[in-house]
Design a protein around this motif. Structure first.
Motif, PDB file in Angstrom:
ATOM      1  N   UNK B   1       0.827  -1.210   0.000  1.00 49.64           N
ATOM      2  CA  UNK B   1       0.000   0.000   0.000  1.00 49.64           C
ATOM      3  C   UNK B   1       0.867   1.269   0.000  1.00 49.64           C
ATOM      4  N   UNK B   2       2.210   1.084  -0.046  1.00 53.68           N
ATOM      5  CA  UNK B   2       3.065   2.267  -0.138  1.00 53.68           C
ATOM      6  C   UNK B   2       3.058   2.733  -1.584  1.00 53.68           C
ATOM      7  N   UNK B  48      10.536   0.617  15.353  1.00 53.38           N
ATOM      8  CA  UNK B  48      11.431  -0.316  14.654  1.00 53.38           C
ATOM      9  C   UNK B  48      10.662  -1.578  14.258  1.00 53.38           C
ATOM     10  N   UNK B  51       8.502  -0.880  11.295  1.00 48.66           N
ATOM     11  CA  UNK B  51       9.331  -0.866  10.075  1.00 48.66           C
ATOM     12  C   UNK B  51       9.602  -2.294   9.602  1.00 48.66           C
ATOM     13  N   UNK B  52       9.992  -3.153  10.546  1.00 50.62           N
ATOM     14  CA  UNK B  52      10.311  -4.534  10.169  1.00 50.62           C
ATOM     15  C   UNK B  52       9.072  -5.275   9.677  1.00 50.62           C
ATOM     16  N   UNK B  54       6.639  -4.155   8.005  1.00 50.15           N
ATOM     17  CA  UNK B  54       6.262  -3.774   6.641  1.00 50.15           C
ATOM     18  C   UNK B  54       6.996  -4.606   5.602  1.00 50.15           C
ATOM     19  N   UNK B  55       8.018  -5.370   6.019  1.00 52.04           N
ATOM     20  CA  UNK B  55       8.724  -6.245   5.085  1.00 52.04           C
ATOM     21  C   UNK B  55       8.137  -7.654   5.057  1.00 52.04           C
ATOM     22  N   UNK B  57       5.450  -9.692   3.949  1.00 53.13           N
ATOM     23  CA  UNK B  57       4.311  -9.668   3.029  1.00 53.13           C
ATOM     24  C   UNK B  57       3.500 -10.953   3.189  1.00 53.13           C
ATOM     25  N   UNK B  65      -0.157  -9.552  -2.588  1.00 55.19           N
ATOM     26  CA  UNK B  65       0.271  -9.691  -1.203  1.00 55.19           C
ATOM     27  C   UNK B  65       0.149  -8.338  -0.521  1.00 55.19           C
ATOM     28  N   UNK B  90       8.918   6.111   9.656  1.00 54.02           N
ATOM     29  CA  UNK B  90       9.095   4.845   8.934  1.00 54.02           C
ATOM     30  C   UNK B  90       8.920   5.061   7.424  1.00 54.02           C
ATOM     31  N   UNK B  93      11.903   7.019   5.935  1.00 48.93           N
ATOM     32  CA  UNK B  93      13.108   6.184   5.775  1.00 48.93           C
ATOM     33  C   UNK B  93      12.929   5.242   4.587  1.00 48.93           C
ATOM     34  N   UNK B  98      15.321   3.662   0.731  1.00 47.33           N
ATOM     35  CA  UNK B  98      15.159   2.376   0.047  1.00 47.33           C
ATOM     36  C   UNK B  98      14.275   2.410  -1.197  1.00 47.33           C
ATOM     37  N   UNK B 100      11.078   2.493  -1.264  1.00 46.45           N
ATOM     38  CA  UNK B 100       9.769   1.849  -1.035  1.00 46.45           C
ATOM     39  C   UNK B 100       8.751   2.943  -0.747  1.00 46.45           C
TER      40      UNK B 100
END
Lengths: 143, 216
Positions: B1-2, B48, B51-52, B54-55, B57, B65, B90, B93, B98, B100
């Motif tokens: 959704x980003x 943190x 953030x993690x 969001x990886x 999926x 996904x 988040x 960053x 990155x 994203x």
């Protein structure tokens, strides 16, 4: 008999324009630029729409859908920058540029600096570092 | 959704940058005023973790996904402004380091997921926690994911109307509401169940740890 022959010749003449709509094909090998699109869990960005533009042009050079492996293949007709835009219906996608010569040799692509696991560690490190600075600020201002 | 760059027209993202800048300025003041040495490590850890997360999926029906965000948990545990600023950090960053999510779409991502999602989650949590804390946390997590999906579906689907060329061809995101609403809402309604469960687990854990360290 002669009349029949003339009739057949006439029909063949009339049929000639129809050959313009007879689709042909030719097969050849060529170098292509292959771009693979995938999510961070390595799931392919399959069967999604994409557009490829020459630098500065508004009319797409190529449009289509990624294959089952999330790949796009295109044959550049000149050296230069190529903008690739891929969009799914739910808002996922990419819009990036790569540089290639006319022989499909890729010179550069503006890809992110870190790969998946590196990103997670770097990101967490940046977040904790920022909060570390914030804690110093809070400590300094606390009575 | 980003949402990445190139999907949202400047007619939308420029005003959104103005709104987000005002909220970021106000949020920074609120965070500076409210944060203390006891809450800061919690917020840092949850940011943190968000953030993690969001990886991670999760596969959804239809081959796509999606990922949980942790915004509902942040809002229920630390309030709207802390959640908004943490989520914005988040997203910033992810976008700046990155790639994203886009830089031009940062305010949409931050306002939809960080602000509206946090506001709805916090409101629902406060309204329902007197009846049942677990249910309040679950629904906070669910709405914290679903409402942003609705707002982003509306923003994406509006692009063909906002920005198109002389013949009506979209210049940015090409699909209208008939496509974006079901494409985003159905998966996120399902994923919201996972986000809700995560919020219940996380909220319970935070409350237990808070009690323990308060007693120490």
């Amino acid at each position: 008999m002669k009349t029949l022959g003339l009739l057949l010749a006439g029909l063949l003449c009339l049929a000639h324009p129809a050959t313009a709509h007879d689709l042909q094909y030719a097969v050849s090998g060529a170098n292509a630029v292959v771009v693979k699109l995938f999510f961070v869990d390595n799931a392919p960005f399959s069967f999604e729409g994409y557009e490829i533009y020459r630098a500065g042009e508004k009319l797409p050079y190529q449009v289509g859908r990624t294959d089952s492996q999330g790949r796009i293949a295109f044959l550049p007709d000149r050296a230069g920058n190529w903008r690739i835009k891929a969009i799914s219906e739910d808002g996922h996608g990419l819009d990036f540029t790569l540089k290639t010569d006319a022989a499909a040799q890729v010179a550069a692509a503006d890809k992110p600096a870190y790969e998946r696991y590196g990103r997670i560690f770097v990101g967490i490190g940046v977040i904790l570092g920022l909060f570390g600075f914030l804690s110093l600020y809070v400590k300094r201002n606390s009575p | 959704m980003h949402i990445p760059d190139g999907f949202i027209a400047p007619q939308l993202y420029l005003p959104l940058y103005g709104i987000a800048a005002g909220l970021w300025a106000h949020g920074a003041k609120r965070v500076a005023r409210d944060l203390d040495e006891t809450t800061l490590p919690w917020l840092a850890s949850l940011t943190a973790a968000s953030f993690a997360l969001s990886f991670v999926a999760l596969p959804l029906p239809g081959g796509t996904s999606a990922h949980v965000t942790g915004v509902g948990l942040l809002a229920a545990s630390f309030g709207v402004w802390n959640a908004f600023m943490a989520a914005s950090l988040v997203f910033a960053i992810q976008a700046l380091l990155f790639g994203d999510g886009g830089v031009t779409t940062l305010p949409l991502n931050a306002l939809a997921m960080g602000f509206a999602g946090a506001l709805a989650a916090r409101g629902l949590f406060l309204a329902l926690r007197r009846f049942h804390t677990g249910l309040a946390l679950f629904l906070a997590g669910w709405i914290g994911l679903f409402l942003p999906a609705l707002l982003i579906a509306l923003a994406l689907g509006a692009q063909p109307l906002i920005a198109h060329d002389a013949v009506g061809a979209p210049l940015y995101f090409p699909f209208g509401w008939a496509v974006t609403l079901p494409a985003l809402l159905i998966p996120h309604a399902l994923l919201g169940l996972g986000e809700g469960a995560l919020t219940v687990l996380g909220g319970g854990l935070i409350e237990r740890l808070r009690r323990r360290y308060r007693h120490d």
